[in-house]
Design a protein around this motif. Sequence first.
Motif, PDB file in Angstrom:
ATOM      1  N   ASP A   1      -1.232  -5.238   6.502  1.00 59.00           N
ATOM      2  CA  ASP A   1      -1.116  -4.754   5.118  1.00 59.00           C
ATOM      3  C   ASP A   1      -0.483  -5.882   4.321  1.00 59.00           C
ATOM      4  O   ASP A   1       0.612  -5.752   3.776  1.00 59.00           O
ATOM      5  CB  ASP A   1      -0.269  -3.484   5.051  1.00 59.00           C
TER       6      ASP A   1
ATOM      7  N   GLY B   1       2.574   4.719   0.639  1.00 60.64           N
ATOM      8  CA  GLY B   1       2.636   5.598   1.795  1.00 60.64           C
ATOM      9  C   GLY B   1       4.066   6.037   2.021  1.00 60.64           C
ATOM     10  O   GLY B   1       4.957   5.768   1.201  1.00 60.64           O
TER      11      GLY B   1
ATOM     12  N   ARG C   1      -5.509  -1.161   3.403  1.00 62.09           N
ATOM     13  CA  ARG C   1      -6.116  -0.762   2.134  1.00 62.09           C
ATOM     14  C   ARG C   1      -7.643  -0.678   2.274  1.00 62.09           C
ATOM     15  O   ARG C   1      -8.269   0.228   1.733  1.00 62.09           O
ATOM     16  CB  ARG C   1      -5.737  -1.768   1.053  1.00 62.09           C
TER      17      ARG C   1
ATOM     18  N   ALA D   1       6.936   3.852   2.102  1.00 63.67           N
ATOM     19  CA  ALA D   1       6.401   2.664   2.764  1.00 63.67           C
ATOM     20  C   ALA D   1       6.864   1.427   1.994  1.00 63.67           C
ATOM     21  O   ALA D   1       7.006   1.485   0.766  1.00 63.67           O
ATOM     22  CB  ALA D   1       4.885   2.737   2.807  1.00 63.67           C
TER      23      ALA D   1
ATOM     24  N   THR E   1       0.843  -1.198   0.000  1.00 63.68           N
ATOM     25  CA  THR E   1       0.000   0.000   0.000  1.00 63.68           C
ATOM     26  C   THR E   1       0.878   1.247   0.000  1.00 63.68           C
ATOM     27  O   THR E   1       1.769   1.383   0.849  1.00 63.68           O
ATOM     28  CB  THR E   1      -0.923  -0.006   1.231  1.00 63.68           C
TER      29      THR E   1
ATOM     30  N   TYR F   1      -0.315   6.546   5.135  1.00 69.53           N
ATOM     31  CA  TYR F   1      -0.681   5.993   3.835  1.00 69.53           C
ATOM     32  C   TYR F   1      -1.413   7.031   2.989  1.00 69.53           C
ATOM     33  O   TYR F   1      -2.146   7.887   3.504  1.00 69.53           O
ATOM     34  CB  TYR F   1      -1.549   4.748   4.010  1.00 69.53           C
ATOM     35  N   GLU F   2      -1.177   6.940   1.697  1.00 67.91           N
ATOM     36  CA  GLU F   2      -1.814   7.874   0.760  1.00 67.91           C
ATOM     37  C   GLU F   2      -3.307   7.601   0.675  1.00 67.91           C
ATOM     38  O   GLU F   2      -3.739   6.442   0.616  1.00 67.91           O
ATOM     39  CB  GLU F   2      -1.180   7.735  -0.625  1.00 67.91           C
TER      40      GLU F   2
END
Length: 592
Positions: free
Chosen positions: A264, A224, A273, A584, A222, A238-239
């Motif tokens: 994750d 980030g 997510r 990330a 994910t 996280y984005e």
Amino acid sequence: MTNQPADMATAGAMTDLVSSRWLSDRIAERIDRAAGVAVARASSGLPLPRILLAYADWAMHLGLSPGKAGQLVEAWARQYRRMGRFTLNTMIQGAAAPREVEPEAGDRRFVDEGWRNPPFSLLEQAFLLRREWWREAATGVRGVSDEDAALVRFFNDRLLDSIAPGNFPLTNPQVLRTTWQEKGANLLRGARNLVRDVYRDKTGQPPAALADFKVGENLATTPGRVVYRNRLIELIQYEPTTRRVHPEPVLIVPAWIMKFYILDLAEGQSMVRYLLDQGHTVFIVSWKNPDAGDRDLGMDDYRTLGPMAALDAIGELLPERPVHAMGYCVGGTLMSITAATMARDGDDRLASLTLLAAQSDFTLAGELKLFINEAQLTWLDHMMNRKGVLEADQMAGAFKLLRASDMVWQPLVDNYLLGVDGRGIALMAWNADATRMPYRMHTEYLRRLYLHNELAQGQYLVDSRPIAIKDIRVPIFAVGTETDHIAPWHSAYKICLLSQSDDLTFLLTSGGHNAGIITPPGHPRRRYRQYRWGPDDRYLSPDEFFERAEPEQGSWWPAWQAWLAGHSGNKVAPPAMGDSLADAPGTYVHQR
């Protein structure tokens, strides 16, 4: 004439020699510790003297209990009659013959249909009846302490697990059928798996389960960035994946005994997510894999450098926004300690608290508690003192011992007799990626929580002052898993008794400690039940909860997310990302 002064001097010297101590306390302690380390390592950390004393206690009192011995003789004869009855019924009815004793729920060893046909059905029943007798033999012996009786029952089960008929190729119907169908190809694959695993172990390579997975490529993918780092944690932001998000961020505090990315995991199995896609801003703590230099880090260091430091960092990025805090396993216990400390100190930065398979009261901590006593802690102290850490394989060995049939013997059958390669399973890859634990922290955790249960009893001190779970007034959502062998759900349920929150929900999901938590929507054969207490509701016992909460099919994630959304404000534009220290999943997760 006798030389009196000389004689007196000689006598004085002899007296000094006799009364002198050749070994100081410090030297004696070092010798004892060295001997303890040698024995502990030779026994793989098992407290052999404690185990032998338990069996001696049981055997001695059984020898002094002729009535109990007579009952066991009767039970032995009765089981022979039951076995004879089953054999006769099998000869008449074949596979339709009713079992005399059923396998326990969750026991995967006898799920194959081949176990319903003779002669394998006879082997199965003989094994289960033998186990039943040995459990009866260890129960109800007058004079034997409850702790000794439980220890004898536990090791009786483990010894019997080692000779279960499913462990051997000629007495396992699934292995025989697969070998016939594949003309022995399964055994060739199993031999290759065995050679591969032995080679990787001897050469210090990562377990084969990690061969097809790589963190950052097909695990923990994910997007980030690491926005904060200290000597113990990296904090990942996280984005966002939606145009609007709830204003309250979610902080996830995983267990430090494993890598954070169980939350994750792989594509379609990521809780992170899932939360992002539902419009939440997500932060997660990635713990450092400690080494000898971290030996003196204690529980309070994990609190201050962990969730408290993360809350401070989030506060700088998103000021004036309360945080939904979530803790998993020992991370949940740490979050309970943190939330209670914040409540005591008037720190109101939490919007809610979620606890996943986490214990706050350790009175019902399951079979793991059998090994949390002064003898075992002394053994662990010997093992950890020299290196300053508890090695990952030592912790993994303890967990495997708890569920040897599932975590030792069944994998051996799958890998080396059936030739099944588990490398394509993301959860197995994560499970093989274990971490170490600092000497001081692990000792404090076991003594203060497991052994003395200080948190539940209001005796846990933070900054020399006690904290209490009842002081936590924010909404609480607690999750237990039905077949959890690390944090049994009855133990996780204790939060419902300790808490005085006006908004408390407990959810019980099917599955175990890990698989029950990682249950994304669409997962087959999952179910859960939940109950929400209001300010005027009375406490329900675990059995009352189980009866009152109706089972619902499917993943529990949507139920939790709906609860989070109900405790969040209206959606706003996503916050800006913090300055990046690394992409990330960060750097700490790669530490070996």
